[in-house]
Design a protein around this motif. Structure first.
Motif, PDB file in Angstrom:
ATOM      1  N   ARG A  49       0.850  -1.206   0.000  1.00  0.00           N
ATOM      2  CA  ARG A  49       0.000   0.000   0.000  1.00  0.00           C
ATOM      3  C   ARG A  49       0.878   1.245   0.000  1.00  0.00           C
ATOM      4  O   ARG A  49       2.001   1.242   0.497  1.00  0.00           O
ATOM      5  N   ASP A 103      -0.891  10.434   7.772  1.00  0.00           N
ATOM      6  CA  ASP A 103      -0.046   9.486   8.511  1.00  0.00           C
ATOM      7  C   ASP A 103      -0.027   9.811   9.996  1.00  0.00           C
ATOM      8  O   ASP A 103      -0.122  10.964  10.411  1.00  0.00           O
ATOM      9  N   HIS A 104       0.067   8.723  10.777  1.00  0.00           N
ATOM     10  CA  HIS A 104      -0.001   8.784  12.233  1.00  0.00           C
ATOM     11  C   HIS A 104      -1.335   9.376  12.694  1.00  0.00           C
ATOM     12  O   HIS A 104      -1.395  10.090  13.714  1.00  0.00           O
ATOM     13  N   ASP A 130      -4.185   7.053  12.115  1.00  0.00           N
ATOM     14  CA  ASP A 130      -5.114   5.907  12.201  1.00  0.00           C
ATOM     15  C   ASP A 130      -5.353   5.447  13.639  1.00  0.00           C
ATOM     16  O   ASP A 130      -6.483   5.125  14.016  1.00  0.00           O
ATOM     17  N   CYS A 179       0.598  -1.099  15.890  1.00  0.00           N
ATOM     18  CA  CYS A 179       0.186  -0.430  14.643  1.00  0.00           C
ATOM     19  C   CYS A 179      -1.310  -0.143  14.637  1.00  0.00           C
ATOM     20  O   CYS A 179      -2.083  -0.773  15.351  1.00  0.00           O
ATOM     21  N   GLY A 180      -1.695   0.806  13.803  1.00  0.00           N
ATOM     22  CA  GLY A 180      -3.108   1.067  13.556  1.00  0.00           C
ATOM     23  C   GLY A 180      -3.645   0.072  12.530  1.00  0.00           C
ATOM     24  O   GLY A 180      -3.002  -0.940  12.223  1.00  0.00           O
ATOM     25  N   MET A 210      -4.619   0.941   9.294  1.00  0.00           N
ATOM     26  CA  MET A 210      -4.555   1.387   7.894  1.00  0.00           C
ATOM     27  C   MET A 210      -3.958   0.358   6.940  1.00  0.00           C
ATOM     28  O   MET A 210      -4.557   0.080   5.889  1.00  0.00           O
ATOM     29  N   ASP A 211      -2.796  -0.181   7.281  1.00  0.00           N
ATOM     30  CA  ASP A 211      -2.083  -1.002   6.298  1.00  0.00           C
ATOM     31  C   ASP A 211      -2.864  -2.270   5.984  1.00  0.00           C
ATOM     32  O   ASP A 211      -3.108  -2.605   4.822  1.00  0.00           O
ATOM     33  N   TYR A 217       7.819   4.412  16.987  1.00  0.00           N
ATOM     34  CA  TYR A 217       6.392   4.340  16.652  1.00  0.00           C
ATOM     35  C   TYR A 217       5.569   4.201  17.938  1.00  0.00           C
ATOM     36  O   TYR A 217       4.580   4.911  18.144  1.00  0.00           O
ATOM     37  N   GLY A 227       3.739   6.530   5.182  1.00  0.00           N
ATOM     38  CA  GLY A 227       3.853   5.474   6.191  1.00  0.00           C
ATOM     39  C   GLY A 227       4.392   6.021   7.495  1.00  0.00           C
ATOM     40  O   GLY A 227       4.170   7.179   7.847  1.00  0.00           O
ATOM     41  N   ALA A 228       5.126   5.172   8.196  1.00  0.00           N
ATOM     42  CA  ALA A 228       5.543   5.521   9.554  1.00  0.00           C
ATOM     43  C   ALA A 228       6.638   6.577   9.597  1.00  0.00           C
ATOM     44  O   ALA A 228       6.759   7.307  10.575  1.00  0.00           O
TER      45      ALA A 228
HETATM   46  C1  GLA Z   1       2.567   2.228   9.983  1.00  0.00           C
HETATM   47  C2  GLA Z   1       1.413   1.580  10.743  1.00  0.00           C
HETATM   48  C3  GLA Z   1       0.070   2.214  10.347  1.00  0.00           C
HETATM   49  C4  GLA Z   1       0.127   3.724  10.432  1.00  0.00           C
HETATM   50  C5  GLA Z   1       1.366   4.264   9.734  1.00  0.00           C
HETATM   51  C6  GLA Z   1       1.538   5.741   9.926  1.00  0.00           C
HETATM   52  O1  GLA Z   1       2.502   1.943   8.608  1.00  0.00           O
HETATM   53  O2  GLA Z   1       1.369   0.194  10.492  1.00  0.00           O
HETATM   54  O3  GLA Z   1      -0.956   1.686  11.155  1.00  0.00           O
HETATM   55  O4  GLA Z   1       0.056   4.154  11.765  1.00  0.00           O
HETATM   56  O5  GLA Z   1       2.561   3.637  10.176  1.00  0.00           O
HETATM   57  O6  GLA Z   1       0.466   6.409   9.328  1.00  0.00           O
END
Ligand code: GLA
Length: 335
Positions: free
Chosen positions: A16, A22-23, A25, A147-148, A150-151, A200, A304-305
């Motif tokens: 993806r 970003d940051h 989710d 992690c959130g 999103m991915d 993170y 991303g992160a």
């Molecule tokens: C990583 C996490 C996501 C999101 C991004 C930052 O990819 O896996 O859940 O928090 O960082 O947007």
């Protein structure tokens, strides 16, 4: 024990790219990613009480018995992505297969793609949303990275030709057509992301600490953010609140064909991720500046992160001669 006869299975899970948001989710905010035309493929024979996978990216194969109870203790480390999913599914029937990937190592969610592909190889039968939630839980359990969604949700739910506006509070997905008079170009920074796991977790904890004072960041005002006494928490919260607003403006600008505005939002997002959220690097900043100086590039940002990984640019078609053009693609499936 129940023996299951071997059956061939072939699955593909895309990577993806996040266009903006970003940051946001993990505090229930807005993100705007799309599944891309590169990803992870696993082919193999389903059956047996183990998982055994060779990878074209890894020197040592993954091999573990089922059921798995402690995925965080599995070696080599990349096998934890597979083991986490097997543990969350509680499955006792595995597979023997080969994994191949054309994703760069960092920045485009190669590990979430491995997780979602593994869930399909292991016969996960739920909806894409259920698969995404299971894989998110697997990541928390197997790697400890909080992690959130999103991915995993983007990889499970991608729609050809569309980016996904995701409200990470309601988990509602609104597909947005990616216009065909722009290109989404991904350029890898060449920088690996060593600090990413611990940093993170720290960023997420800082957002949660800010929420303890001013309530959910997804609905917080900038005035409320300004009331935070702690300068670091104030900066982190300001990024999240302004980033959520930028996602909405970006989505509207893209739909209206106002690419200058969309590009400006991307650049503002990048600056905010660097200045307020402190997840950019000098390498990423230099790459964003370099890309934005090319005529026909509307905007660029880290995706991303952060801490390395990839940059995404919105451009007029054909103006960049580096990186690769990503097309919005379907979510993970059994082939
Ligand atoms: C990583 C996490 C996501 C999101 C991004 C930052 O990819 O896996 O859940 O928090 O960082 O947007």
């Amino acid at each position: 024990m129940n023996e299951v006869s071997a059956q061939r299975r072939d699955v593909f899970a895309p990577g993806r790219v996040n266009l903006i948001g970003d940051h946001t989710d993990y505090t229930g905010g807005l993100v705007f990613p799309m599944a891309i035309n590169r990803g992870v493929r696993i082919t193999g024979e389903v059956g047996g009480h183990h998982v055994e996978v060779t990878s074209d990216r890894e020197p040592v194969a993954a091999r573990f018995s089922l059921p798995v109870t402690d995925p965080a203790g599995i070696e080599p480390r990349w096998a934890r992505h597979l083991a986490g999913v097997a543990a969350e599914m509680g499955t006792a029937v595995g597979f023997t297969g080969q994994l191949s990937s054309d994703l760069p190592v960092a920045g485009l969610s190669s590990s979430a793609a491995v997780q979602v592909a593994a869930a399909l190889m292991l016969g996960h039968e739920g909806s894409p949303l259920e698969r995404a939630m299971l894989c998110q839980a697997a990541e928390h359990r197997a790697t400890g990275v909080p992690c959130g969604i999103m991915d995993q949700l983007t990889i499970a739910s991608g729609i050809p030709g569309h980016a996904l506006l995701i409200d990470c509070h309601t988990l509602e997905i609104t597909p947005h057509l990616v216009p065909d008079d722009v290109e989404i170009v991904i350029v890898h920074s060449g920088q690996h992301r060593e600090l990413v796991d611990s940093e993170y977790a720290t960023r997420r904890a800082q957002c949660e600490a800010a929420e303890e004072v001013i309530g959910p960041l997804r609905i917080a005002s900038l005035d409320a953010v300004g009331d935070l006494d702690d300068a670091v928490l104030r900066a982190r919260a300001r990024h999240v609140v302004t980033e959520n607003a930028r996602v909405a403006i970006f989505a509207e600008a893209l739909a209206a064909g106002d690419y200058a505005e969309a590009g400006q939002q991307m650049l503002d997002s990048h600056r905010s991720l660097g200045h307020d959220f402190a997840v950019s690097t000098s390498v990423l900043d230099a790459l964003v500046d370099e890309l934005c100086a090319v005529p026909g590039v509307y905007g660029a940002r880290l995706t991303g992160a952060g801490f390395g990984g990839a940059v995404v640019a919105l451009t007029r078609p054909g103006v960049l001669d580096q990186g690769f053009v990503a097309t919005a693609s379907a979510g993970a499936s059994v082939l």
